[in-house]
Design an enzyme around this catalytic site. Sequence first.
Site, PDB file in Angstrom:
ATOM      1  N   HIS A 170     -21.777  24.768 -40.492  1.00  0.00           N
ATOM      2  CA  HIS A 170     -22.245  23.415 -40.780  1.00  0.00           C
ATOM      3  C   HIS A 170     -21.987  23.002 -42.213  1.00  0.00           C
ATOM      4  O   HIS A 170     -22.588  22.040 -42.695  1.00  0.00           O
ATOM      5  CB  HIS A 170     -23.732  23.302 -40.448  1.00  0.00           C
ATOM      6  CG  HIS A 170     -23.977  22.771 -39.077  1.00  0.00           C
ATOM      7  ND1 HIS A 170     -25.044  21.995 -38.742  1.00  0.00           N
ATOM      8  CD2 HIS A 170     -23.254  22.887 -37.938  1.00  0.00           C
ATOM      9  CE1 HIS A 170     -25.002  21.659 -37.471  1.00  0.00           C
ATOM     10  NE2 HIS A 170     -23.924  22.202 -36.951  1.00  0.00           N
ATOM     11  N   CYS A 171     -21.106  23.708 -42.923  1.00  0.00           N
ATOM     12  CA  CYS A 171     -20.802  23.337 -44.307  1.00  0.00           C
ATOM     13  C   CYS A 171     -19.333  22.954 -44.474  1.00  0.00           C
ATOM     14  O   CYS A 171     -19.010  21.793 -44.685  1.00  0.00           O
ATOM     15  CB  CYS A 171     -21.152  24.480 -45.260  1.00  0.00           C
ATOM     16  SG  CYS A 171     -22.929  24.699 -45.504  1.00  0.00           S
ATOM     17  N   ILE A 172     -18.435  23.928 -44.380  1.00  0.00           N
ATOM     18  CA  ILE A 172     -17.039  23.707 -44.765  1.00  0.00           C
ATOM     19  C   ILE A 172     -16.347  22.632 -43.917  1.00  0.00           C
ATOM     20  O   ILE A 172     -15.649  21.781 -44.473  1.00  0.00           O
ATOM     21  CB  ILE A 172     -16.265  25.043 -44.728  1.00  0.00           C
ATOM     22  CG1 ILE A 172     -16.834  25.973 -45.806  1.00  0.00           C
ATOM     23  CG2 ILE A 172     -14.782  24.816 -44.977  1.00  0.00           C
ATOM     24  CD1 ILE A 172     -16.276  27.370 -45.763  1.00  0.00           C
TER      25      ILE A 172
END
Length: 273
Positions: free
Chosen positions: A123-125
Amino acid sequence: SGLRVGKDFDLAFSPERIDPGNTRFDALNTPKVVGGVTEAATQRAAALLRSIGAHVEVVSSARAAEMTKLLENTFRSVNIALVNELALLCERMGLDIWEIIRAAATKPFGFMPFYPGPGVGGHCIPIDPLYLSWKARQYDFRTNFIDLAAQVNEMMPYHVVDLVIKGLSQQGRGLKDALVLVLGVAFKRDIDDARDSPAQRVIELLLQRGARVQYHDPYVPHFTVGANVFQLEKTDLCSVPLTDAALQAADCVVIVTDHRNVDYAWVVQWATL
Protein backbone atom coordinates in the site's frame (compact mmCIF):
# COMPACT_ATOMS: atom_id res chain seq x y z
CA SER A 1 -17.26 19.69 15.21
CA GLY A 2 -16.43 23.39 15.06
CA LEU A 3 -13.11 22.84 16.84
CA ARG A 4 -10.13 24.64 15.34
CA VAL A 5 -6.67 23.24 14.85
CA GLY A 6 -4.04 25.09 16.84
CA LYS A 7 -6.62 26.45 19.27
CA ASP A 8 -8.77 23.54 20.40
CA PHE A 9 -6.55 20.63 19.36
CA ASP A 10 -3.10 19.93 17.90
CA LEU A 11 -2.47 18.13 14.62
CA ALA A 12 0.78 16.65 13.32
CA PHE A 13 1.87 14.11 10.73
CA SER A 14 4.51 11.41 11.12
CA PRO A 15 4.94 9.10 8.12
CA GLU A 16 4.83 5.34 8.43
CA ARG A 17 8.26 3.80 8.08
CA ILE A 18 7.68 0.07 8.18
CA ASP A 19 9.49 -2.55 6.13
CA PRO A 20 7.46 -5.78 6.50
CA GLY A 21 9.65 -8.80 7.12
CA ASN A 22 12.70 -6.69 8.04
CA THR A 23 14.18 -8.06 11.29
CA ARG A 24 16.93 -5.42 11.49
CA PHE A 25 14.87 -2.21 11.60
CA ASP A 26 11.75 -1.70 13.72
CA ALA A 27 9.77 1.14 15.32
CA LEU A 28 12.46 1.74 17.96
CA ASN A 29 15.59 1.99 15.82
CA THR A 30 14.04 3.64 12.75
CA PRO A 31 14.08 7.46 13.06
CA LYS A 32 10.67 9.14 13.04
CA VAL A 33 9.94 12.25 10.97
CA VAL A 34 7.30 14.60 12.37
CA GLY A 35 5.83 17.95 11.40
CA GLY A 36 2.84 19.77 12.85
CA VAL A 37 0.31 22.25 11.53
CA THR A 38 1.57 24.61 14.27
CA GLU A 39 4.86 24.82 16.16
CA ALA A 40 3.13 23.71 19.37
CA ALA A 41 1.67 20.68 17.59
CA THR A 42 5.11 19.81 16.21
CA GLN A 43 6.75 19.92 19.63
CA ARG A 44 3.99 17.95 21.37
CA ALA A 45 4.04 15.20 18.72
CA ALA A 46 7.84 15.10 18.78
CA ALA A 47 7.83 14.73 22.57
CA LEU A 48 5.33 11.87 22.35
CA LEU A 49 7.45 10.04 19.76
CA ARG A 50 10.66 10.59 21.75
CA SER A 51 9.01 8.97 24.77
CA ILE A 52 8.67 5.77 22.72
CA GLY A 53 12.45 5.72 22.25
CA ALA A 54 13.03 6.45 18.57
CA HIS A 55 15.16 9.29 17.22
CA VAL A 56 12.90 12.10 16.01
CA GLU A 57 13.65 14.28 12.99
CA VAL A 58 11.55 17.45 13.23
CA VAL A 59 10.54 19.23 10.01
CA SER A 60 8.90 22.60 9.54
CA SER A 61 5.32 21.51 8.81
CA ALA A 62 2.91 18.61 8.35
CA ARG A 63 3.15 19.19 4.60
CA ALA A 64 6.94 18.78 4.72
CA ALA A 65 6.50 15.54 6.69
CA GLU A 66 4.03 14.25 4.12
CA MET A 67 6.36 15.16 1.26
CA THR A 68 9.15 13.28 3.04
CA LYS A 69 7.05 10.11 2.92
CA LEU A 70 6.24 10.66 -0.74
CA LEU A 71 9.91 11.20 -1.59
CA GLU A 72 10.88 7.95 0.15
CA ASN A 73 8.26 5.92 -1.72
CA THR A 74 8.91 7.66 -5.05
CA PHE A 75 12.64 6.95 -4.68
CA ARG A 76 11.92 3.24 -4.41
CA SER A 77 9.32 3.23 -7.18
CA VAL A 78 11.59 4.99 -9.66
CA ASN A 79 14.63 2.83 -8.88
CA ILE A 80 12.64 -0.40 -9.06
CA ALA A 81 11.27 0.73 -12.42
CA LEU A 82 14.78 1.54 -13.63
CA VAL A 83 16.09 -1.91 -12.81
CA ASN A 84 12.94 -3.56 -14.22
CA GLU A 85 13.48 -1.73 -17.50
CA LEU A 86 17.16 -2.70 -17.56
CA ALA A 87 16.17 -6.30 -16.83
CA LEU A 88 13.99 -6.28 -19.96
CA LEU A 89 16.87 -4.83 -21.97
CA CYS A 90 19.37 -7.35 -20.62
CA GLU A 91 16.97 -10.18 -21.41
CA ARG A 92 16.81 -8.99 -25.01
CA MET A 93 20.61 -8.58 -25.16
CA GLY A 94 21.30 -12.01 -23.67
CA LEU A 95 22.82 -10.62 -20.47
CA ASP A 96 22.20 -11.74 -16.87
CA ILE A 97 20.81 -8.74 -14.92
CA TRP A 98 21.49 -10.50 -11.60
CA GLU A 99 25.18 -10.87 -12.40
CA ILE A 100 25.35 -7.22 -13.42
CA ILE A 101 23.62 -5.94 -10.27
CA ARG A 102 25.88 -8.12 -8.12
CA ALA A 103 28.96 -6.66 -9.80
CA ALA A 104 27.68 -3.06 -9.61
CA ALA A 105 26.92 -3.48 -5.89
CA THR A 106 30.63 -3.98 -5.18
CA LYS A 107 31.08 -0.24 -5.78
CA PRO A 108 31.30 1.24 -2.26
CA PHE A 109 29.91 4.66 -3.19
CA GLY A 110 27.29 6.19 -5.48
CA PHE A 111 25.32 2.97 -6.03
CA MET A 112 22.50 1.18 -4.20
CA PRO A 113 21.30 -2.19 -5.50
CA PHE A 114 17.66 -2.60 -6.51
CA TYR A 115 16.31 -5.83 -7.97
CA PRO A 116 13.85 -6.62 -10.78
CA GLY A 117 10.62 -8.47 -10.21
CA PRO A 118 7.09 -9.16 -11.45
CA GLY A 119 5.86 -5.70 -10.42
CA VAL A 120 5.37 -3.82 -7.16
CA GLY A 121 2.80 -4.31 -4.42
CA GLY A 122 1.69 -3.24 -0.97
CA HIS A 123 0.00 0.00 0.00
CA CYS A 124 2.98 2.35 -0.38
CA ILE A 125 5.17 2.06 -3.48
CA PRO A 126 2.48 1.48 -6.16
CA ILE A 127 0.06 4.03 -4.67
CA ASP A 128 1.65 6.90 -2.71
CA PRO A 129 3.70 8.37 -5.58
CA LEU A 130 0.49 8.62 -7.63
CA TYR A 131 -1.03 10.80 -4.90
CA LEU A 132 1.89 13.18 -5.43
CA SER A 133 1.45 13.03 -9.19
CA TRP A 134 -2.24 13.96 -8.76
CA LYS A 135 -1.40 16.81 -6.39
CA ALA A 136 1.29 18.15 -8.71
CA ARG A 137 -1.25 18.66 -11.48
CA GLN A 138 -3.04 21.18 -9.27
CA TYR A 139 0.14 23.24 -9.57
CA ASP A 140 0.35 22.80 -13.38
CA PHE A 141 3.29 20.45 -12.86
CA ARG A 142 3.80 16.98 -14.31
CA THR A 143 5.85 14.43 -12.40
CA ASN A 144 7.24 12.56 -15.41
CA PHE A 145 9.53 10.25 -13.42
CA ILE A 146 6.63 9.11 -11.22
CA ASP A 147 4.31 8.46 -14.14
CA LEU A 148 6.95 6.63 -16.18
CA ALA A 149 7.99 4.48 -13.19
CA ALA A 150 4.36 3.48 -12.59
CA GLN A 151 4.00 2.59 -16.27
CA VAL A 152 7.10 0.36 -16.26
CA ASN A 153 6.21 -1.40 -13.00
CA GLU A 154 2.57 -1.93 -14.01
CA MET A 155 3.70 -3.68 -17.22
CA MET A 156 5.83 -6.29 -15.44
CA PRO A 157 2.96 -8.75 -14.73
CA TYR A 158 2.18 -8.70 -18.47
CA HIS A 159 5.81 -9.55 -19.17
CA VAL A 160 5.64 -12.46 -16.72
CA VAL A 161 2.65 -13.87 -18.62
CA ASP A 162 4.46 -13.33 -21.93
CA LEU A 163 7.36 -15.40 -20.58
CA VAL A 164 4.94 -18.18 -19.59
CA ILE A 165 3.42 -18.17 -23.10
CA LYS A 166 6.90 -18.22 -24.66
CA GLY A 167 8.08 -21.05 -22.43
CA LEU A 168 5.02 -23.18 -23.13
CA SER A 169 5.22 -22.57 -26.88
CA GLN A 170 8.82 -23.75 -26.88
CA GLN A 171 7.51 -27.01 -25.44
CA GLY A 172 4.88 -27.28 -28.14
CA ARG A 173 1.78 -26.23 -26.26
CA GLY A 174 -0.39 -23.17 -25.72
CA LEU A 175 -1.52 -21.36 -22.59
CA LYS A 176 -5.19 -22.31 -22.96
CA ASP A 177 -6.06 -25.14 -20.54
CA ALA A 178 -2.44 -25.32 -19.36
CA LEU A 179 -2.01 -25.80 -15.60
CA VAL A 180 0.13 -22.99 -14.19
CA LEU A 181 1.39 -23.22 -10.60
CA VAL A 182 2.25 -19.81 -9.10
CA LEU A 183 4.75 -19.82 -6.24
CA GLY A 184 4.17 -16.94 -3.84
CA VAL A 185 1.37 -14.37 -3.87
CA ALA A 186 2.46 -12.04 -1.04
CA PHE A 187 3.73 -8.69 -2.32
CA LYS A 188 7.25 -9.41 -1.03
CA ARG A 189 9.18 -12.36 0.34
CA ASP A 190 8.64 -13.85 3.80
CA ILE A 191 5.51 -11.86 4.73
CA ASP A 192 1.77 -12.62 4.78
CA ASP A 193 0.59 -9.34 3.20
CA ALA A 194 -0.85 -9.84 -0.29
CA ARG A 195 -2.39 -6.37 -0.76
CA ASP A 196 -1.97 -5.14 -4.34
CA SER A 197 0.46 -7.97 -5.01
CA PRO A 198 1.64 -8.30 -8.62
CA ALA A 199 0.59 -11.95 -8.32
CA GLN A 200 -3.02 -10.80 -8.50
CA ARG A 201 -2.62 -9.33 -11.97
CA VAL A 202 -0.45 -12.26 -13.13
CA ILE A 203 -3.13 -14.76 -12.10
CA GLU A 204 -5.95 -12.67 -13.60
CA LEU A 205 -4.14 -12.40 -16.92
CA LEU A 206 -3.45 -16.15 -16.95
CA LEU A 207 -7.10 -16.95 -16.23
CA GLN A 208 -8.22 -14.41 -18.82
CA ARG A 209 -6.17 -16.26 -21.42
CA GLY A 210 -7.69 -19.64 -20.56
CA ALA A 211 -5.08 -21.13 -18.24
CA ARG A 212 -5.91 -23.16 -15.15
CA VAL A 213 -4.12 -21.64 -12.15
CA GLN A 214 -3.08 -22.96 -8.76
CA TYR A 215 -0.84 -21.25 -6.24
CA HIS A 216 1.30 -22.11 -3.24
CA ASP A 217 2.21 -19.62 -0.53
CA PRO A 218 3.09 -20.73 3.02
CA TYR A 219 2.10 -17.31 4.38
CA VAL A 220 -1.13 -16.66 2.43
CA PRO A 221 -3.61 -19.57 2.72
CA HIS A 222 -6.39 -17.78 0.77
CA PHE A 223 -6.07 -15.35 -2.13
CA THR A 224 -8.78 -13.50 -4.06
CA VAL A 225 -8.52 -12.23 -7.62
CA GLY A 226 -10.97 -10.66 -10.02
CA ALA A 227 -13.99 -8.42 -9.38
CA ASN A 228 -12.39 -5.87 -11.70
CA VAL A 229 -12.02 -5.05 -15.39
CA PHE A 230 -9.45 -7.82 -15.87
CA GLN A 231 -11.75 -10.52 -14.55
CA LEU A 232 -15.34 -9.59 -13.77
CA GLU A 233 -15.96 -12.70 -11.73
CA LYS A 234 -14.44 -12.78 -8.24
CA THR A 235 -12.36 -15.93 -7.74
CA ASP A 236 -11.24 -17.25 -4.36
CA LEU A 237 -8.18 -19.50 -4.43
CA CYS A 238 -6.60 -21.64 -1.72
CA SER A 239 -2.91 -22.42 -1.40
CA VAL A 240 -2.09 -25.98 -2.51
CA PRO A 241 0.62 -28.11 -0.88
CA LEU A 242 3.98 -27.96 -2.66
CA THR A 243 4.87 -31.56 -3.48
CA ASP A 244 6.78 -33.50 -6.12
CA ALA A 245 3.45 -34.46 -7.67
CA ALA A 246 2.14 -30.87 -7.75
CA LEU A 247 5.32 -29.67 -9.46
CA GLN A 248 5.23 -32.50 -12.00
CA ALA A 249 1.53 -31.99 -12.74
CA ALA A 250 1.96 -28.31 -13.61
CA ASP A 251 2.68 -27.39 -17.21
CA CYS A 252 4.55 -24.35 -15.92
CA VAL A 253 5.73 -23.21 -12.48
CA VAL A 254 6.06 -19.44 -12.05
CA ILE A 255 8.06 -17.99 -9.15
CA VAL A 256 6.34 -14.68 -8.41
CA THR A 257 7.35 -14.16 -4.76
CA ASP A 258 10.60 -15.80 -3.71
CA HIS A 259 9.92 -16.87 -0.11
CA ARG A 260 13.13 -18.17 1.48
CA ASN A 261 11.55 -21.34 2.88
CA VAL A 262 11.06 -22.86 -0.58
CA ASP A 263 13.80 -25.15 -1.94
CA TYR A 264 14.13 -23.78 -5.47
CA ALA A 265 16.69 -26.35 -6.57
CA TRP A 266 14.09 -28.99 -5.73
CA VAL A 267 11.42 -27.00 -7.63
CA VAL A 268 13.63 -26.86 -10.73
CA GLN A 269 14.38 -30.56 -10.42
CA TRP A 270 10.71 -31.61 -10.50
CA ALA A 271 9.04 -28.89 -12.57
CA THR A 272 8.51 -29.47 -16.30
CA LEU A 273 9.03 -25.78 -17.02
